[in-house]
Scaffold this active site. Structure first.
Site, PDB file in Angstrom:
ATOM      1  N   CYS A 192      41.507  52.415  42.957  1.00  0.00           N
ATOM      2  CA  CYS A 192      42.625  52.670  42.052  1.00  0.00           C
ATOM      3  C   CYS A 192      43.379  53.931  42.493  1.00  0.00           C
ATOM      4  O   CYS A 192      42.758  54.978  42.697  1.00  0.00           O
ATOM      5  CB  CYS A 192      42.050  52.857  40.652  1.00  0.00           C
ATOM      6  SG  CYS A 192      43.251  53.327  39.416  1.00  0.00           S
TER       7      CYS A 192
ATOM      8  N   ALA B 204      46.257  13.320  39.409  1.00  0.00           N
ATOM      9  CA  ALA B 204      47.141  13.861  38.369  1.00  0.00           C
ATOM     10  C   ALA B 204      48.601  13.862  38.814  1.00  0.00           C
ATOM     11  O   ALA B 204      49.501  13.603  38.009  1.00  0.00           O
ATOM     12  CB  ALA B 204      46.699  15.285  38.030  1.00  0.00           C
TER      13      ALA B 204
ATOM     14  N   GLY C 293      41.826  16.520  35.640  1.00  0.00           N
ATOM     15  CA  GLY C 293      41.356  17.146  36.879  1.00  0.00           C
ATOM     16  C   GLY C 293      40.197  18.091  36.699  1.00  0.00           C
ATOM     17  O   GLY C 293      40.059  19.049  37.450  1.00  0.00           O
ATOM     18  N   THR C 294      39.361  17.812  35.717  1.00  0.00           N
ATOM     19  CA  THR C 294      38.151  18.633  35.553  1.00  0.00           C
ATOM     20  C   THR C 294      36.925  17.738  35.511  1.00  0.00           C
ATOM     21  O   THR C 294      36.959  16.665  34.904  1.00  0.00           O
ATOM     22  CB  THR C 294      38.221  19.523  34.294  1.00  0.00           C
ATOM     23  OG1 THR C 294      36.974  20.244  34.177  1.00  0.00           O
ATOM     24  CG2 THR C 294      38.479  18.750  33.016  1.00  0.00           C
ATOM     25  N   SER C 295      35.828  18.220  36.148  1.00  0.00           N
ATOM     26  CA  SER C 295      34.574  17.464  36.085  1.00  0.00           C
ATOM     27  C   SER C 295      33.969  17.565  34.686  1.00  0.00           C
ATOM     28  O   SER C 295      33.067  16.802  34.349  1.00  0.00           O
ATOM     29  CB  SER C 295      33.585  17.994  37.131  1.00  0.00           C
ATOM     30  OG  SER C 295      33.404  19.384  36.970  1.00  0.00           O
TER      31      SER C 295
ATOM     32  N   CYS D  63      39.463  52.605  34.865  1.00  0.00           N
ATOM     33  CA  CYS D  63      40.529  52.902  33.892  1.00  0.00           C
ATOM     34  C   CYS D  63      41.218  51.640  33.363  1.00  0.00           C
ATOM     35  O   CYS D  63      42.023  51.711  32.445  1.00  0.00           O
ATOM     36  CB  CYS D  63      41.558  53.874  34.474  1.00  0.00           C
ATOM     37  SG  CYS D  63      42.625  53.143  35.733  1.00  0.00           S
TER      38      CYS D  63
ATOM     39  N   GLN E  51      41.181  26.035  33.359  1.00  0.00           N
ATOM     40  CA  GLN E  51      40.041  26.734  33.969  1.00  0.00           C
ATOM     41  C   GLN E  51      40.450  27.286  35.331  1.00  0.00           C
ATOM     42  O   GLN E  51      39.663  27.939  36.000  1.00  0.00           O
ATOM     43  CB  GLN E  51      38.883  25.748  34.162  1.00  0.00           C
ATOM     44  CG  GLN E  51      38.387  25.135  32.869  1.00  0.00           C
ATOM     45  CD  GLN E  51      37.535  23.895  33.153  1.00  0.00           C
ATOM     46  OE1 GLN E  51      36.324  23.985  33.319  1.00  0.00           O
ATOM     47  NE2 GLN E  51      38.157  22.736  33.212  1.00  0.00           N
TER      48      GLN E  51
ATOM     49  N   HIS F  89      39.577  31.323  32.633  1.00  0.00           N
ATOM     50  CA  HIS F  89      38.797  31.981  33.689  1.00  0.00           C
ATOM     51  C   HIS F  89      39.583  33.067  34.404  1.00  0.00           C
ATOM     52  O   HIS F  89      39.189  33.507  35.483  1.00  0.00           O
ATOM     53  CB  HIS F  89      38.292  30.929  34.701  1.00  0.00           C
ATOM     54  CG  HIS F  89      37.298  29.966  34.099  1.00  0.00           C
ATOM     55  ND1 HIS F  89      36.926  28.780  34.683  1.00  0.00           N
ATOM     56  CD2 HIS F  89      36.605  30.028  32.935  1.00  0.00           C
ATOM     57  CE1 HIS F  89      36.041  28.156  33.919  1.00  0.00           C
ATOM     58  NE2 HIS F  89      35.829  28.890  32.843  1.00  0.00           N
TER      59      HIS F  89
HETATM   60  P1  OAD Z   1      35.392  20.674  39.717  1.00  0.00           P
HETATM   61  O1  OAD Z   1      35.475  20.909  41.191  1.00  0.00           O
HETATM   62  O2  OAD Z   1      34.057  20.716  39.063  1.00  0.00           O
HETATM   63  O3  OAD Z   1      36.014  19.257  39.396  1.00  0.00           O
HETATM   64  C1  OAD Z   1      37.230  18.840  39.951  1.00  0.00           C
HETATM   65  C2  OAD Z   1      37.569  17.490  39.338  1.00  0.00           C
HETATM   66  O4  OAD Z   1      38.870  17.123  39.786  1.00  0.00           O
HETATM   67  C3  OAD Z   1      36.631  16.353  39.731  1.00  0.00           C
HETATM   68  O5  OAD Z   1      36.262  15.644  38.548  1.00  0.00           O
HETATM   69  C4  OAD Z   1      37.477  15.457  40.645  1.00  0.00           C
HETATM   70  O6  OAD Z   1      37.177  14.070  40.492  1.00  0.00           O
HETATM   71  C5  OAD Z   1      38.865  15.737  40.097  1.00  0.00           C
HETATM   72  N1  OAD Z   1      39.985  15.532  41.023  1.00  0.00           N
HETATM   73  C6  OAD Z   1      40.013  15.661  42.371  1.00  0.00           C
HETATM   74  N2  OAD Z   1      41.255  15.411  42.831  1.00  0.00           N
HETATM   75  C7  OAD Z   1      42.032  15.152  41.749  1.00  0.00           C
HETATM   76  C8  OAD Z   1      43.407  14.834  41.563  1.00  0.00           C
HETATM   77  N3  OAD Z   1      44.254  14.751  42.593  1.00  0.00           N
HETATM   78  N4  OAD Z   1      43.856  14.621  40.297  1.00  0.00           N
HETATM   79  C9  OAD Z   1      43.012  14.698  39.241  1.00  0.00           C
HETATM   80  N5  OAD Z   1      41.706  14.994  39.361  1.00  0.00           N
HETATM   81  C10 OAD Z   1      41.212  15.218  40.593  1.00  0.00           C
HETATM   82  O7  OAD Z   1      36.415  21.705  39.032  1.00  0.00           O
HETATM   83  P2  OAD Z   1      36.478  22.206  37.510  1.00  0.00           P
HETATM   84  O8  OAD Z   1      36.161  21.105  36.564  1.00  0.00           O
HETATM   85  O9  OAD Z   1      37.794  22.880  37.373  1.00  0.00           O
HETATM   86  O10 OAD Z   1      34.512  28.306  37.028  1.00  0.00           O
HETATM   87  O11 OAD Z   1      35.323  23.277  37.486  1.00  0.00           O
HETATM   88  C11 OAD Z   1      35.181  24.067  36.331  1.00  0.00           C
HETATM   89  C12 OAD Z   1      34.731  25.457  36.684  1.00  0.00           C
HETATM   90  O12 OAD Z   1      33.587  25.417  37.539  1.00  0.00           O
HETATM   91  C13 OAD Z   1      35.716  26.273  37.499  1.00  0.00           C
HETATM   92  O13 OAD Z   1      36.763  26.831  36.742  1.00  0.00           O
HETATM   93  C14 OAD Z   1      34.822  27.362  38.075  1.00  0.00           C
HETATM   94  C15 OAD Z   1      33.602  26.557  38.455  1.00  0.00           C
HETATM   95  O14 OAD Z   1      32.371  27.222  38.281  1.00  0.00           O
HETATM   96  C16 OAD Z   1      34.560  29.623  37.298  1.00  0.00           C
HETATM   97  O15 OAD Z   1      34.861  30.054  38.396  1.00  0.00           O
HETATM   98  C17 OAD Z   1      34.250  30.508  36.142  1.00  0.00           C
END
Ligand code: OAD
Length: 257
Positions: free
Chosen positions: A151, A235, A191-193, A130, A101, A119
């Site tokens: 552009c 991570a 590393g994603t929420s 264009c 993401q 994303h």
């Molecule tokens: P978030 O900011 O929602 O979540 C980040 C996650 O990383 C949390 O669960 C933290 O606990 C975890 N975290 C923090 N430090 C870490 C580490 N060192 N190692 C592992 N995990 C760690 O980010 P995303 O889940 O990426 O979309 O958010 C998803 C999407 O929401 C993004 O791509 C963006 C946003 O709206 C768009 O822009 C379209």
């Protein structure tokens, strides 16, 4: 020492295909702010204000300038041990797909060969009229002169190649991510929420389709209740140790750099 199971190491060393979903947390140790943690980007700026097409058309210079700043932050950052460990996993598993993401390009720079960018990628820009690619230097020069970037071929506005609120995800990326999820023997959510869809569904779908699913995150996430195993830690610390364990069970290949 990160705490993960022997079952996970065994599954990884026997897997034909591993799929990994990554989010902003994997780049936190490279110094790039996450979205939802305190001090995240979204705390400092109102995302709805800038990350949508209406804001861009109303004030292209502001939105281009904000994305230029974010691009410069990622260009100055380096892939960390977590990104590099996922690239190194490719020495031990026939196919590794990274579904990200993140827009920061760090998996590509770390050397992962299959990176599916749900994303977009903030290092790319293109013309809204264009659709030709635009060199980042075109944006830099215009912003420095206080002008919206246009552009050089058709004078259309230039935008970053990222998905904004209200926009569809790139259909080819979604198709490839769906296929990687369906083929995965092991699925890692790193590393994603796991609260933004459709990405947040991938770990759930992978498990329904028979994959062993583990998450790597210091905190609980939207999929914690749906995974086989949660590895609590950053991570950049967990993944190198995990990949080294897979290398050891593979017959003692080189340790992860
Ligand atoms: P978030 O900011 O929602 O979540 C980040 C996650 O990383 C949390 O669960 C933290 O606990 C975890 N975290 C923090 N430090 C870490 C580490 N060192 N190692 C592992 N995990 C760690 O980010 P995303 O889940 O990426 O979309 O958010 C998803 C999407 O929401 C993004 O791509 C963006 C946003 O709206 C768009 O822009 C379209």
């Amino acid at each position: 020492m990160p705490d993960f199971s022997d079952a996970l190491v065994d599954r990884l060393s026997r897997a034909d295909h591993v799929a990994v979903l990554t989010g902003a947390g994997i780049s936190a140790e490279s110094g790039i702010s996450t979205f939802r943690d305190p001090d995240g980007l979204w705390e400092e700026f109102e995302p709805q204000e800038l990350a949508n097409v209406e804001a861009f058309l109303d004030n292209p210079e502001l939105v281009q300038g904000w994305y230029r700043h974010r691009r410069q932050v990622v260009e100055e950052a380096e892939p960390n041990a977590g990104h590099r460990a996922l690239a190194a996993l490719e020495a031990h598993v026939p196919a590794v797909s990274v579904v990200t993401q993140n827009v920061d390009d760090l998996h590509n720079r770390a050397g992962s060969s299959t990176v599916i960018e749900l994303h977009g990628n903030i290092t790319h820009n293109y013309c809204v009229d264009c659709e030709r690619d635009a060199a980042p230097g075109t944006v830099d020069a215009a912003i420095q002169h206080g002008q919206p970037a246009r552009c050089p071929d058709c004078d259309g506005l230039i935008r970053p190649d990222v998905v904004w609120f209200g926009e569809m995800l790139p259909p080819d990326a979604v198709e490839r991510a769906d296929a990687a999820t369906a083929q995965a023997d092991v699925f890692l959510s790193v590393g994603t929420s796991a609260v933004v869809y459709p990405a947040a569904r991938y770990p759930v779908v992978a498990r329904e389709q028979g994959a062993y699913v583990a998450e790597v995150n210091p905190d609980t996430t939207g999929v914690t209740d749906a995974v086989d195993e949660s590895i609590r830690g950053p991570a950049g610390e967990v993944l190198p140790v995990l990949v080294d364990a897979v290398a050891d069970s593979d017959g003692g290949a080189e340790p992860t750099p």
